[in-house]
Design a protein around this motif. Sequence first.
Motif, short mmCIF file in Angstrom:
data_model
loop_
_atom_site.label_atom_id
_atom_site.label_comp_id
_atom_site.label_asym_id
_atom_site.label_seq_id
_atom_site.Cartn_x
_atom_site.Cartn_y
_atom_site.Cartn_z
N HIS A 108 0.83 -1.21 0.00
CA HIS A 108 0.00 0.00 0.00
C HIS A 108 0.87 1.26 0.00
N VAL B 5 -11.18 -1.29 3.25
CA VAL B 5 -10.76 -2.68 3.43
C VAL B 5 -10.16 -2.98 4.80
N THR C 96 -9.35 -8.47 0.18
CA THR C 96 -8.81 -7.66 -0.92
C THR C 96 -7.75 -6.65 -0.45
N LEU D 91 -9.49 0.99 -1.23
CA LEU D 91 -8.96 0.59 -2.53
C LEU D 91 -9.08 1.72 -3.53
N ASP E 135 -8.01 0.88 -9.25
CA ASP E 135 -7.42 -0.37 -9.76
C ASP E 135 -7.36 -1.46 -8.69
N GLY E 136 -7.93 -1.19 -7.53
CA GLY E 136 -7.89 -2.19 -6.45
C GLY E 136 -6.62 -2.14 -5.63
N ASP F 36 -14.31 1.02 -1.66
CA ASP F 36 -14.23 -0.11 -0.75
C ASP F 36 -13.25 0.19 0.40
N SER G 286 -3.92 -6.54 -1.99
CA SER G 286 -3.79 -7.71 -2.87
C SER G 286 -3.45 -7.34 -4.31
N ALA G 287 -3.51 -6.05 -4.66
CA ALA G 287 -3.30 -5.66 -6.07
C ALA G 287 -2.08 -4.75 -6.21
N THR H 141 -4.20 -0.69 -2.73
CA THR H 141 -4.57 -0.20 -1.40
C THR H 141 -3.85 1.10 -1.08
#
Length: 301
Positions: free
Chosen positions: A202, A228, A289, A245, A248-249, A226, A292-293, A251
């Motif tokens: 993140h 998280v 999530t 998020l 693009d997801g 979202d 995770s991205a 963090t």
Amino acid sequence: MHVPFLYRQLSYVALNVSDLSRSTSFYSDLLGLELSAEQVGESSALRCDTHAASLLLYQADEPGLRRVAFQLASSADLAAAATHFESRGYEIWPIPSEELPFLRVAGGFRLYEPTTRVTFEYFASVMDLGKAYQPTVANIQRLGHVVLRVVDLDGCWEVLERDFGLLSSDFVEDKAVWARCYPNPFHHSLALVKSPENGLHHVNFMVSEIDDIGRARNRLIDAGVDIVFGPGRHKPSGSVFLYFLDPDGMTAEFSFGMEEFPEENAREPRMLENSSTTMDLWGGKPKPTFSSAGVIAGKDR
Ligand SMILES: CC(C)c1ccc(C(=O)O)c(O)c1O
Ligand SMILES: [Fe+2]
């Protein structure tokens, strides 16, 4: 000091994003960073500090971490750092001259951290803009830290401590290290979390008051973002946090308050328990999530 150069601060983080205008609006309109200049081609620069770039966004096929940039204390420190890395066998390359006006830095160099292939950038002189950062929906104090997901936690930390000169503030054995860039006082500017894949964990922005956290929570919920993890309080730095998020997801984190270390006689790093309360003293748990991205972008030169 085990490296021959001093840091000033984490200066900016560069992210690859899949839709530049969508992400630029997210970070400016919803989070409160200020657009430093109109979008330049395939990238935009946002700030929450006296300089032009705290967060750079680049249009790309795959969202992820493109680069992490540190300002060193002086041009003498920059020269010493270049010599230091070369003497340890690192390949370093100059920041391309065509990028300097966009970054508003006078020159510097880049290199890979060998265990993750994250590109690090170092410079000394960065332009202070005439106009102060104008807070809008949140009063962001500064870019706080960047956290990496790493497969080889011990190997990566060994490199960052020995060659990049970071100091550990706290750690959870076989799980995480929080590291500061001496003599910058903040508990961490970079952290590592052991993960099955290397990637971005993140990006953090430090806000000015706890109300910025509460207001952000409601604003983000209203905008359908979202949340998280959080609000909660981290044991390591003592900060109150909120993670959410981006489009693009990936963090991002807002946090309020952080332990500061003195330059001399700083406390030893603490070995913290591997428990959920170390991450959140209020007992919250992250969503799956969370962090995770975001891949680590390849070659940036
Ligand atoms: C959950 C993550 C890795 C974490 C843990 C602790 C702190 C802190 O003490 O400030 C963070 O900022 C984190 O992002
Ligand atoms: Fe964080």
